[in-house]
Design a protein around this motif. Structure first.
Motif, PDB file in Angstrom:
ATOM      1  N   SER A 322       0.852  -1.184   0.000  1.00  0.00           N
ATOM      2  CA  SER A 322       0.000   0.000   0.000  1.00  0.00           C
ATOM      3  C   SER A 322       0.890   1.236   0.000  1.00  0.00           C
ATOM      4  CB  SER A 322      -0.903  -0.007   1.239  1.00  0.00           C
ATOM      5  OG  SER A 322      -1.716   1.144   1.271  1.00  0.00           O
ATOM      6  N   VAL A 323       0.964   1.892  -1.145  1.00  0.00           N
ATOM      7  CA  VAL A 323       1.839   3.055  -1.308  1.00  0.00           C
ATOM      8  C   VAL A 323       0.990   4.318  -1.346  1.00  0.00           C
ATOM      9  CG1 VAL A 323       3.574   4.177  -2.748  1.00  0.00           C
ATOM     10  CG2 VAL A 323       3.549   1.686  -2.545  1.00  0.00           C
ATOM     11  N   LYS A 324       1.241   5.215  -0.435  1.00  0.00           N
ATOM     12  CA  LYS A 324       0.503   6.466  -0.352  1.00  0.00           C
ATOM     13  C   LYS A 324       1.020   7.459  -1.395  1.00  0.00           C
ATOM     14  CE  LYS A 324      -0.402  10.331   2.832  1.00  0.00           C
ATOM     15  NZ  LYS A 324      -0.167  10.872   4.197  1.00  0.00           N
ATOM     16  N   VAL A 325       0.119   8.277  -1.921  1.00  0.00           N
ATOM     17  CA  VAL A 325       0.516   9.373  -2.796  1.00  0.00           C
ATOM     18  C   VAL A 325       0.510  10.659  -1.964  1.00  0.00           C
ATOM     19  CG1 VAL A 325      -0.017  10.742  -4.843  1.00  0.00           C
ATOM     20  CG2 VAL A 325      -0.420   8.266  -4.848  1.00  0.00           C
ATOM     21  N   HIS A 326       1.672  11.238  -1.778  1.00  0.00           N
ATOM     22  CA  HIS A 326       1.799  12.489  -1.050  1.00  0.00           C
ATOM     23  C   HIS A 326       1.517  13.647  -2.013  1.00  0.00           C
ATOM     24  CE1 HIS A 326       3.768  10.400   2.367  1.00  0.00           C
ATOM     25  NE2 HIS A 326       4.175   9.594   1.399  1.00  0.00           N
ATOM     26  N   THR A 327       0.994  14.722  -1.495  1.00  0.00           N
ATOM     27  CA  THR A 327       0.568  15.822  -2.353  1.00  0.00           C
ATOM     28  C   THR A 327       1.278  17.120  -1.992  1.00  0.00           C
ATOM     29  OG1 THR A 327      -1.626  14.834  -2.626  1.00  0.00           O
ATOM     30  CG2 THR A 327      -1.395  17.167  -3.180  1.00  0.00           C
ATOM     31  N   ILE A 328       1.857  17.745  -3.018  1.00  0.00           N
ATOM     32  CA  ILE A 328       2.385  19.105  -2.892  1.00  0.00           C
ATOM     33  C   ILE A 328       1.261  20.044  -3.304  1.00  0.00           C
ATOM     34  CG2 ILE A 328       4.048  20.778  -3.774  1.00  0.00           C
ATOM     35  CD1 ILE A 328       5.974  18.447  -4.266  1.00  0.00           C
ATOM     36  N   GLU A 329       0.832  20.887  -2.383  1.00  0.00           N
ATOM     37  CA  GLU A 329      -0.271  21.800  -2.654  1.00  0.00           C
ATOM     38  C   GLU A 329       0.285  23.175  -3.021  1.00  0.00           C
ATOM     39  OE1 GLU A 329      -2.750  21.775   0.786  1.00  0.00           O
ATOM     40  OE2 GLU A 329      -3.370  19.676   0.497  1.00  0.00           O
ATOM     41  N   THR A 330       0.073  23.558  -4.256  1.00  0.00           N
ATOM     42  CA  THR A 330       0.586  24.839  -4.751  1.00  0.00           C
ATOM     43  C   THR A 330      -0.193  25.235  -5.995  1.00  0.00           C
ATOM     44  OG1 THR A 330       2.523  25.968  -5.685  1.00  0.00           O
ATOM     45  CG2 THR A 330       2.378  23.610  -6.072  1.00  0.00           C
ATOM     46  N   PRO A 331      -0.406  26.511  -6.217  1.00  0.00           N
ATOM     47  CA  PRO A 331      -1.058  26.946  -7.456  1.00  0.00           C
ATOM     48  C   PRO A 331      -0.114  27.026  -8.649  1.00  0.00           C
ATOM     49  CG  PRO A 331      -0.588  28.843  -6.089  1.00  0.00           C
ATOM     50  CD  PRO A 331      -0.186  27.628  -5.285  1.00  0.00           C
ATOM     51  N   LEU A 332       1.164  26.716  -8.440  1.00  0.00           N
ATOM     52  CA  LEU A 332       2.169  26.957  -9.481  1.00  0.00           C
ATOM     53  C   LEU A 332       2.167  25.933 -10.606  1.00  0.00           C
ATOM     54  CD1 LEU A 332       5.263  28.117  -7.403  1.00  0.00           C
ATOM     55  CD2 LEU A 332       3.495  29.491  -8.505  1.00  0.00           C
TER      56      LEU A 332
END
Length: 356
Positions: A322-332
């Motif tokens: 079970s591999v999690k997807v990490h999220t970078i939150e940015t409007p760029l």
């Protein structure tokens, strides 16, 4: 670093390959603290500040006390085969002494990884503590895990999927065509004469639109005019002034043209087009499902319109466990894997780079 002759996946051959690379930190006695960082399409080996004070493109991630603490880890960054930052590429001398130019063979992401494995051998590194990369660097990191799972203890893939999509191939084709249609391109044999700067600049403009998001461009520029210019004016279209966003793209094009080789841009773009972790390995699940020896860290940029977050989720689902997807939150947009990588500090530290 010379790594010998290289028989290439598509059938080409390079009689003697040199890889340019940089390192930070100190390799420990059993070579267990080595980390390989893979650059993106137009990236260089200069990941972080080192002997010079020149900024690196991942200073937020690499350095003393950073996520990848160079007082604990030995970091290596190699320039991809075909590049223009120290590795054998089209501007390098061929056996006859003249630049390879149009004769330089097609290279793939897998070819690059095989060459990098020889660099690791020369440095005395049998197994990487981790291999990381974003965008094309993510494709290279993933290929390391698939080709050499026994040599890749951990793998971080950011802002990249398991294969280049039809849309990504289409955007790449437009960029390559822009360079090849430049009258100075001369079929790739322009060394000694004017370089195809106009074509390379257009290619960069096309790419950079995808590297940023529409909301970011709208927020920063909208329909505003460039200072002292009038976009709605001029007897002919060519005589009008620029919108601010046009000036921005011109600036990005000029920056790349001043530091990058057009043939290398084509070669690395074509290599990224070839990215398909499943090629010759069966289905995606068959290609990745057996990689239990490697721990994976997958990250996506929520506003990315080049590598959509869904591609990262599909990649994670094909990996074992079970591999999690990490999220970078940015409007760029896509470039968030560079500008906002600090958001991954806690998760990467916990998963791959404990400081205690």
């Amino acid at each position: 670093m010379p790594v010998g002759a290289l028989q290439l996946e598509a059938g080409g051959y390079l009689p003697e390959v040199v890889l340019g690379y940089e390192t930070w930190g100190t390799l420990n006695a059993d070579a267990s603290n080595a980390v390989l960082i893979e650059h993106a399409l137009t990236g260089s080996t200069h990941v972080a500040r080192g002997a010079s004070d020149e900024d690196g493109w991942w200073d937020d991630l690499v350095g003393p006390g950073a996520t990848i603490d160079t007082e604990r880890y030995f970091v290596v960054a190699a320039n991809m085969v075909g590049g223009c930052y120290g590795s054998t590429g089209p501007a390098s001398p061929a056996p006859d002494g003249s630049p390879w130019g149009s004769r330089f063979p097609f290279v793939t992401i897998r070819d690059s990884v095989r060459a990098e494995a020889r660099l690791a051998d020369a440095l005395g590194i049998r197994r990487w503590h981790a291999v990381l990369g974003g965008s094309m660097g993510g494709a290279r990191a993933l290929e390391w895990a698939a080709t050499f799972p026994e040599r890749t203890a951990r793998c971080a893939v950011m802002a990249c999927g398991a294969a280049s999509t039809a849309e990504q191939i289409a955007f790449a084709q437009a960029q390559v065509a822009a360079i090849r249609l430049d009258p100075h391109f001369a079929g790739g044999d322009y060394y000694g004469g004017p370089a195809p700067e106009a074509g390379l600049g257009i290619a960069r403009r096309i790419a950079h639109i995808n590297y940023r998001s529409e909301p970011e461009l709208e927020y920063r520029f909208g329909r505003s005019a460039q200072a002292e210019e009038q976009p709605f004016g001029g007897i002919t279209p060519s005589a009008r002034g620029r919108y601010a966003v046009e000036s921005y793209l011109d600036y990005q094009a000029e920056k790349l043209v001043s530091r990058f080789d057009a043939n290398s841009y084509i070669l690395l773009t074509e290599a990224l087009v070839s990215h398909d972790i499943s090629r010759g390995r069966g289905s995606l699940e068959q290609s990745l499902g057996g990689l239990e020896e490697t721990e994976f860290f997958i990250a996506a940029v929520d506003s990315d319109r080049l590598y959509f977050p869904e591609q990262s989720r599909q990649l994670a689902e094909a990996l074992p466990g079970s591999v999690k997807v990490h999220t970078i939150e940015t409007p760029l947009g896509h470039d968030g894997f560079l500008t906002d990588v600090h958001q991954l500090h806690d998760d990467l530290t916990q998963a791959f780079f404990p400081h205690a």
